[in-house]
Design a protein around this motif. Structure first.
Motif, PDB file in Angstrom:
ATOM      1  N   LYS A  11       0.819  -1.216   0.000  1.00 38.23           N
ATOM      2  CA  LYS A  11       0.000   0.000   0.000  1.00 38.23           C
ATOM      3  C   LYS A  11       0.852   1.265   0.000  1.00 38.23           C
ATOM      4  CE  LYS A  11      -4.061   1.962   2.334  1.00 38.23           C
ATOM      5  NZ  LYS A  11      -4.929   1.885   1.137  1.00 38.23           N
ATOM      6  N   VAL A  12       2.072   1.157   0.503  1.00 38.56           N
ATOM      7  CA  VAL A  12       2.922   2.344   0.620  1.00 38.56           C
ATOM      8  C   VAL A  12       4.150   2.321  -0.309  1.00 38.56           C
ATOM      9  CG1 VAL A  12       2.202   2.810   2.978  1.00 38.56           C
ATOM     10  CG2 VAL A  12       4.164   1.341   2.593  1.00 38.56           C
ATOM     11  N   ILE A  13       4.446   1.168  -0.904  1.00 38.71           N
ATOM     12  CA  ILE A  13       5.566   1.054  -1.837  1.00 38.71           C
ATOM     13  C   ILE A  13       5.028   0.703  -3.208  1.00 38.71           C
ATOM     14  CG2 ILE A  13       7.735  -0.107  -2.385  1.00 38.71           C
ATOM     15  CD1 ILE A  13       7.957   1.453   0.193  1.00 38.71           C
ATOM     16  N   SER A  14       5.315   1.514  -4.195  1.00 39.52           N
ATOM     17  CA  SER A  14       4.915   1.192  -5.568  1.00 39.52           C
ATOM     18  C   SER A  14       6.158   1.045  -6.429  1.00 39.52           C
ATOM     19  CB  SER A  14       3.994   2.272  -6.132  1.00 39.52           C
ATOM     20  OG  SER A  14       4.680   3.518  -6.219  1.00 39.52           O
ATOM     21  N   LYS A  15       6.056   0.228  -7.440  1.00 44.48           N
ATOM     22  CA  LYS A  15       7.176  -0.022  -8.349  1.00 44.48           C
ATOM     23  C   LYS A  15       6.724   0.219  -9.785  1.00 44.48           C
ATOM     24  CE  LYS A  15       9.053  -3.536  -5.212  1.00 44.48           C
ATOM     25  NZ  LYS A  15       9.442  -4.953  -5.053  1.00 44.48           N
ATOM     26  N   LYS A  16       7.537   0.874 -10.547  1.00 40.28           N
ATOM     27  CA  LYS A  16       7.210   1.186 -11.942  1.00 40.28           C
ATOM     28  C   LYS A  16       8.215   0.541 -12.887  1.00 40.28           C
ATOM     29  CE  LYS A  16       3.825   3.999 -10.736  1.00 40.28           C
ATOM     30  NZ  LYS A  16       2.416   3.704 -11.004  1.00 40.28           N
TER      31      LYS A  16
END
Length: 200
Positions: free
Chosen positions: A195-200
């Motif tokens: 919920k707090v770490i996103s990866k692109k």
């Protein structure tokens, strides 16, 4: 112990062992760490007041709301202040910083107004807070960051220069065995990592 393990063990201490005082060497190390804290443009719009005198801590305690006992019982209290005088801040920048930093400030920050500039300065002081909490985690020092204080009363008691204003304080010391907030008694709670770490 690596840094991740240190962060798993650190927590916001709710009760201190008043009989344990941090040794001089550790406090001197903390002073140097604070001095090396990063800030945007290396602007350093801050001052750190390290309080160990019990009478001063007891004078500050009533103006610390639910943090009263922590202020009284901790080994040391570090008060974070921001340079609140824009003219003095700009003079300090001109004296200590390279021309490109001053130019950037004059073009990209100052034109946005005093409120924006002071908010930007406030953010720099909070960077130093993160540095302190992280450093203490690696030094086996327990901490309590405290926004719940009366800054004006702190300034009055500490006789803070009118050019500065207190933002918050951090208690340092050794946790009491009776502190129910420590992770071994009350496991730490965080939002799910996805919920707090996103990866692109």
């Amino acid at each position: 112990m690596n840094f991740l393990e240190c962060m798993k063990l650190r927590y916001t201490t709710k009760k201190y062992d008043s009989g344990v005082k941090l040794d001089t060497e550790k406090i001197q190390e903390i002073e140097k760490i604070l001095h090396l804290s990063p800030s945007s443009l290396n602007s350093q719009p801050w001052k750190f007041t390290i309080v160990s005198d019990q009478k001063i801590k007891e004078a500050l305690a009533p103006f610390s709301f639910h943090n009263k006992e922590k202020v009284e019982d901790c080994s040391h209290l570090i008060v974070f202040s921001m340079l609140d005088n824009i003219e003095l801040f700009e003079k300090q920048m001109a004296e200590y910083l390279p021309e490109y930093a001053v130019t950037y400030y004059n073009i990209h920050i100052k034109p946005l107004g005093i409120a924006y500039t002071k908010n930007w300065m406030d953010q720099q002081v909070h960077i130093a807070l993160g540095v302190l909490l992280s450093a203490c985690a690696t030094m086996n020092i327990d901490t309590t960051p405290m926004g719940g204080i009366e800054p004006e009363k702190y300034d009055e008691i500490l006789e803070t220069s009118n050019d500065y204003k207190t933002l918050f304080a951090v208690a340092l010391g050794k946790r009491s065995g009776e502190d129910r907030n420590q992770p071994s008694i009350t496991p730490k709670k965080r939002l799910p990592i996805e919920k707090v770490i996103s990866k692109k």
